[in-house]
Design a protein around this motif. Structure first.
Motif, PDB file in Angstrom:
ATOM      1  N   GLY A  11       0.656  -1.263  -0.187  1.00 39.06           N
ATOM      2  CA  GLY A  11       0.058   0.010   0.049  1.00 39.06           C
ATOM      3  C   GLY A  11       0.802   1.177  -0.025  1.00 39.06           C
ATOM      4  O   GLY A  11       0.385   2.391   0.057  1.00 39.06           O
ATOM      5  N   THR A  16       2.328   1.939  -8.457  1.00 38.69           N
ATOM      6  CA  THR A  16       2.120   3.007  -8.951  1.00 38.69           C
ATOM      7  C   THR A  16       3.312   4.045  -9.238  1.00 38.69           C
ATOM      8  O   THR A  16       3.387   4.417 -10.493  1.00 38.69           O
ATOM      9  N   ARG A 112      -5.516   3.031   2.719  1.00 41.00           N
ATOM     10  CA  ARG A 112      -5.126   2.373   1.073  1.00 41.00           C
ATOM     11  C   ARG A 112      -5.326   1.036   1.068  1.00 41.00           C
ATOM     12  O   ARG A 112      -5.970   0.754  -0.242  1.00 41.00           O
ATOM     13  N   LEU A 113      -4.955   0.243   1.853  1.00 36.57           N
ATOM     14  CA  LEU A 113      -5.091  -1.245   1.636  1.00 36.57           C
ATOM     15  C   LEU A 113      -6.606  -1.401   1.659  1.00 36.57           C
ATOM     16  O   LEU A 113      -7.122  -2.323   0.907  1.00 36.57           O
ATOM     17  N   ASP A 116      -8.009  -0.821  -1.667  1.00 41.23           N
ATOM     18  CA  ASP A 116      -7.301  -1.761  -2.807  1.00 41.23           C
ATOM     19  C   ASP A 116      -8.210  -2.925  -2.901  1.00 41.23           C
ATOM     20  O   ASP A 116      -7.929  -4.024  -2.261  1.00 41.23           O
ATOM     21  N   HIS A 117      -9.029  -2.962  -3.709  1.00 40.09           N
ATOM     22  CA  HIS A 117      -9.809  -4.236  -4.103  1.00 40.09           C
ATOM     23  C   HIS A 117      -9.316  -4.943  -5.185  1.00 40.09           C
ATOM     24  O   HIS A 117      -9.879  -6.095  -5.417  1.00 40.09           O
ATOM     25  N   GLU A 118      -8.361  -4.613  -5.782  1.00 38.52           N
ATOM     26  CA  GLU A 118      -7.932  -5.220  -7.193  1.00 38.52           C
ATOM     27  C   GLU A 118      -6.699  -6.396  -6.843  1.00 38.52           C
ATOM     28  O   GLU A 118      -6.754  -7.401  -7.160  1.00 38.52           O
ATOM     29  N   ASN A 119      -5.984  -5.522  -5.846  1.00 37.80           N
ATOM     30  CA  ASN A 119      -4.819  -6.804  -5.255  1.00 37.80           C
ATOM     31  C   ASN A 119      -5.159  -7.387  -4.013  1.00 37.80           C
ATOM     32  O   ASN A 119      -5.531  -6.956  -3.145  1.00 37.80           O
TER      33      ASN A 119
END
Ligand code: S3P
Length: 172
Positions: A11, A16, A112-113, A116-119
């Motif tokens: 995170g 990025t 942030r974690l 984050d639903h992608e990772n």
């Protein structure tokens, strides 16, 4: 492996920022987790489930050692958040140029974690904020000792962080 290596907790924005740095410098993007996934032929989550974390850490060290030994390889390397857990990995990082620790306030990391639903990260899955803190805090001295440059990302945009990194590193 030459140029820039990003380390930091999950995170922290390694992926990025690495993408942005690759764009800005024209250097290739190298993602340690993706290299491991290519090698193991499955997701990190599945590998953790089937073989456990120690087996994953062995793969991680093997890929880092390979990259560190490839003196001709240049690029922006994004690492997994647990890369600093192994003493051998920390030793390798200390010998590499431009290792940057993306330091982030723990509350911001947790936010942030959660967003984050992608990772899918096996170490964060179904963990409370307190448990995540307990994984992060003991790692901080390891990140600090492994990096040549520390950049605080808290409250900064990726553009601002990338600019700060480019000011602080030497791209020979
Ligand atoms: C890990 C971080 C992950 C990945 C694995 C373990 C860790 O990478 O390597 O799930 O121990 O912090 P990111 O930091 O890119 O999420």
């Amino acid at each position: 492996m030459k140029k820039i290596v990003l380390i930091g907790f999950m995170g922290a924005g390694k992926t990025t920022i690495a993408r942005l740095l690759a764009e800005k410098t024209g250097l290739p993007l190298l993602d340690l987790d993706s290299l491991i996934v290519e090698e193991i032929g499955m997701s990190i989550q599945d590998y953790f489930d089937q073989f456990g974390e120690p087996a994953f850490r062995e793969k991680e060290t093997a890929v880092l050692m390979r990259l560190a030994a490839e003196s001709e390889t240049t690029g922006i390397l994004s690492t997994g958040g647990g890369i600093v857990l192994g003493a051998a990995n920390r030793q390798l990082l200390k010998q590499m140029d431009n290792v940057v620790y993306l330091k982030t306030d723990v509350e911001e990391l947790i936010n942030r974690l959660a967003a984050d639903h992608e990772n899918v990260r096996p170490l964060v899955l179904s963990k409370t904020a307190e448990e995540i803190k307990n994984i992060y805090l003991p790692r901080i001295p390891f990140y600090e000792e492994s990096a040549g440059l520390v950049v605080d990302t808290t409250g900064k945009t990726p553009e601002e962080v990338a600019a700060e990194i480019l000011e602080g590193v030497t791209l020979g």
